[in-house]
Write an enzyme that holds these catalytic residues in place. Structure first.
Site, PDB file in Angstrom:
ATOM      1  N   THR A 146      48.255  43.748  43.263  1.00 18.89           N
ATOM      2  CA  THR A 146      47.108  43.643  44.177  1.00 18.89           C
ATOM      3  C   THR A 146      47.530  42.803  45.389  1.00 18.89           C
ATOM      4  O   THR A 146      48.137  43.320  46.310  1.00 18.89           O
ATOM      5  CB  THR A 146      45.868  43.055  43.478  1.00 18.89           C
ATOM      6  OG1 THR A 146      46.215  41.840  42.815  1.00 18.89           O
ATOM      7  CG2 THR A 146      45.293  44.048  42.485  1.00 18.89           C
ATOM      8  N   THR A 183      44.138  37.166  38.700  1.00 19.56           N
ATOM      9  CA  THR A 183      44.089  38.206  37.682  1.00 19.56           C
ATOM     10  C   THR A 183      45.554  38.439  37.291  1.00 19.56           C
ATOM     11  O   THR A 183      46.348  38.753  38.126  1.00 19.56           O
ATOM     12  CB  THR A 183      43.456  39.482  38.252  1.00 19.56           C
ATOM     13  OG1 THR A 183      42.201  39.136  38.801  1.00 19.56           O
ATOM     14  CG2 THR A 183      43.254  40.538  37.233  1.00 19.56           C
ATOM     15  N   ASN A 391      41.545  34.242  50.356  1.00 17.47           N
ATOM     16  CA  ASN A 391      40.402  34.269  49.450  1.00 17.47           C
ATOM     17  C   ASN A 391      39.062  34.207  50.167  1.00 17.47           C
ATOM     18  O   ASN A 391      38.034  34.636  49.630  1.00 17.47           O
ATOM     19  CB  ASN A 391      40.531  33.156  48.407  1.00 17.47           C
ATOM     20  CG  ASN A 391      41.563  33.521  47.366  1.00 17.47           C
ATOM     21  OD1 ASN A 391      41.283  34.285  46.460  1.00 17.47           O
ATOM     22  ND2 ASN A 391      42.779  32.997  47.506  1.00 17.47           N
ATOM     23  N   THR A 396      34.414  40.230  46.995  1.00 18.34           N
ATOM     24  CA  THR A 396      34.120  40.076  45.569  1.00 18.34           C
ATOM     25  C   THR A 396      33.711  41.399  44.946  1.00 18.34           C
ATOM     26  O   THR A 396      34.015  41.674  43.820  1.00 18.34           O
ATOM     27  CB  THR A 396      32.985  39.053  45.377  1.00 18.34           C
ATOM     28  OG1 THR A 396      33.377  37.827  45.976  1.00 18.34           O
ATOM     29  CG2 THR A 396      32.696  38.846  43.898  1.00 18.34           C
TER      30      THR A 396
END
Length: 396
Positions: A146, A183, A391, A396
């Site tokens: 990702t 993740t 971030n 989200t």
């Protein structure tokens, strides 16, 4: 044991492929990894109580002890998607099994990416139908990424009872990394023959000193998963506990997991430095690991090292709240080989030497408590402006 060039499909009998199916704008986002024969499977998973549908699905599969296929998508975590997410996970397994003519009950599923969005199953179905049966390991390794900036893979070989065995691994993870098996996904293949319960015990044990000793940002993901597939195609006698062969295999597997863990820590979102903390002289290994991970997880330590500031007070502070027992008057701290704090007192050091050391892309903090024989390591990265940017803009 030696490190060799290869990919996740280097062990005998494994195949992989990856492609762009449309979950992401351009990059590969769908892949599978499979064996010619059913494998013994071991797995460790996130301890976050909010768990993605693929985690609960694959945990149940691992309990049965066998798997032959891993189907993975990136770009969509299939997390917090309710009953529909569970059904979509099962559909992914069924589609992959049908495409490969393999029993769907032997298909593990993993997902990574944005939380809270349903998988576009028409897109998934079309992609799985187009996945190559004989693709490449590198395509699979790229399809699981990702925000990672690079592939993370390693291959080791060794001999078990005179037969050459291969253990290969690949992983992804860059942010939301603070495993307590972010993740984070890790996949390991081996052609060694080993019983499932023994493989599970080994993975659980080694995870504690590898993946569970890394941190990027202190967040434990909903999708963390590490799976090991062992298909026995090397032809070695089945590895038994408490034997020379067991110890040899354990060392190879540990090397693979350690390499992947460090690669994930090094590739933290926006990171410029890999930070390793080595703690010695603790009352036991668990306390040493606690101290190491607390230091490397401290935002103040991480930002200081990004700024090339030898602020050992922040390191000392982190040691103090780690929960480990210590006597500060016995404590020594070094940045690299430069002592900055010894037995309760600050040390005078060369600012020039320190400035030179802090320019390195890989830094080591050494802590000695002087109280016992316990030792432990942890890995992380610095905390940079780019981490905040990545971030702040991540949907989200």
């Amino acid at each position: 044991m030696e490190k060799v060039t290869g990919t996740i499909v280097s062990p005998k009998g494994f195949h992989g492929a990856g492609m762009h199916c449309g979950l992401k704008k351009r990059k590969k986002d769908l892949g599978w990894l499979y064996s010619d024969v059913p494998c013994q499977v071991a797995g460790v998973f996130t301890t976050n109580l909010v768990q993605a549908a693929p985690v609960t699905y694959t945990k149940a599969l691992v309990k049965k002890g066998q798997a032959q296929v891993i189907i993975v998508n990136s770009g969509n975590a299939n997390a917090c998607t309710g009953e529909q997410g569970i059904q979509d996970t099962a559909t992914m397994a069924q589609l992959a099994g049908a495409a490969l003519a393999i029993d769907p009950s032997l298909v593990a599923v993993a997902s990574t990416g944005v939380i809270g969005q349903l998988l576009p199953m028409d897109t998934m179905a079309q992609g799985i139908a187009k996945l190559a049966k004989e693709g490449s390991g590198r395509d699979f390794q790229q399809a699981i990424l990702t925000t990672d900036t690079c592939e993370k893979s390693v291959v080791y070989q060794g001999k078990i009872a005179g037969r050459k065995i291969t253990v290969a691994g690949c992983g992804k993870g860059s942010g939301m990394i603070h495993p307590n098996m972010a993740t984070m996904l890790g996949f390991v293949t081996t052609d060694a023959a080993i019983e499932q319960t023994l493989l599970q015990e080994l993975l659980a044990e080694l995870t504690e000193t590898t993946f569970n000793q890394i941190t990027v940002d202190g967040d434990t993901s909903t999708n963390d998963m590490v799976l090991v597939l062992a298909n026995g195609q090397a032809g070695n006698p089945c590895i038994q506990p408490n034997t020379v062969e067991y110890q040899a295999f354990k060392e190879i597997l540990a090397a693979v997991l350690t390499t992947l863990a460090k690669a994930i820590a090094k590739d933290g979102e926006g990171a410029t430095k890999l930070i390793e903390v080595v703690t010695r002289g603790a009352l036991d290994d668990l306390q040493a690991r606690m101290i190491s991970k607390t230091i490397v997880g401290s935002p103040l330590v991480k930002t200081a090292l990004f700024g090339k500031d030898p602020n050992w007070g922040r390191i000392l502070c982190a040691i103090g709240y780690s929960g480990a027992e210590l006597d500060v008057n016995q404590l020594t701290i070094r940045l690299g080989e430069i002592p900055v704090f010894t037995q309760g007192m600050p040390m005078i050091f060369s600012q020039e030497d320190m400035a030179c050391y802090l320019e390195n892309p890989e830094l080591v903090i050494q802590v000695d408590l002087g109280d016992g024989t316990g030792q432990g390591r942890a890995w992380g990265c610095d905390l940079t402006y780019d981490y905040v940017k990545i971030n702040a803009l991540y949907h989200t």
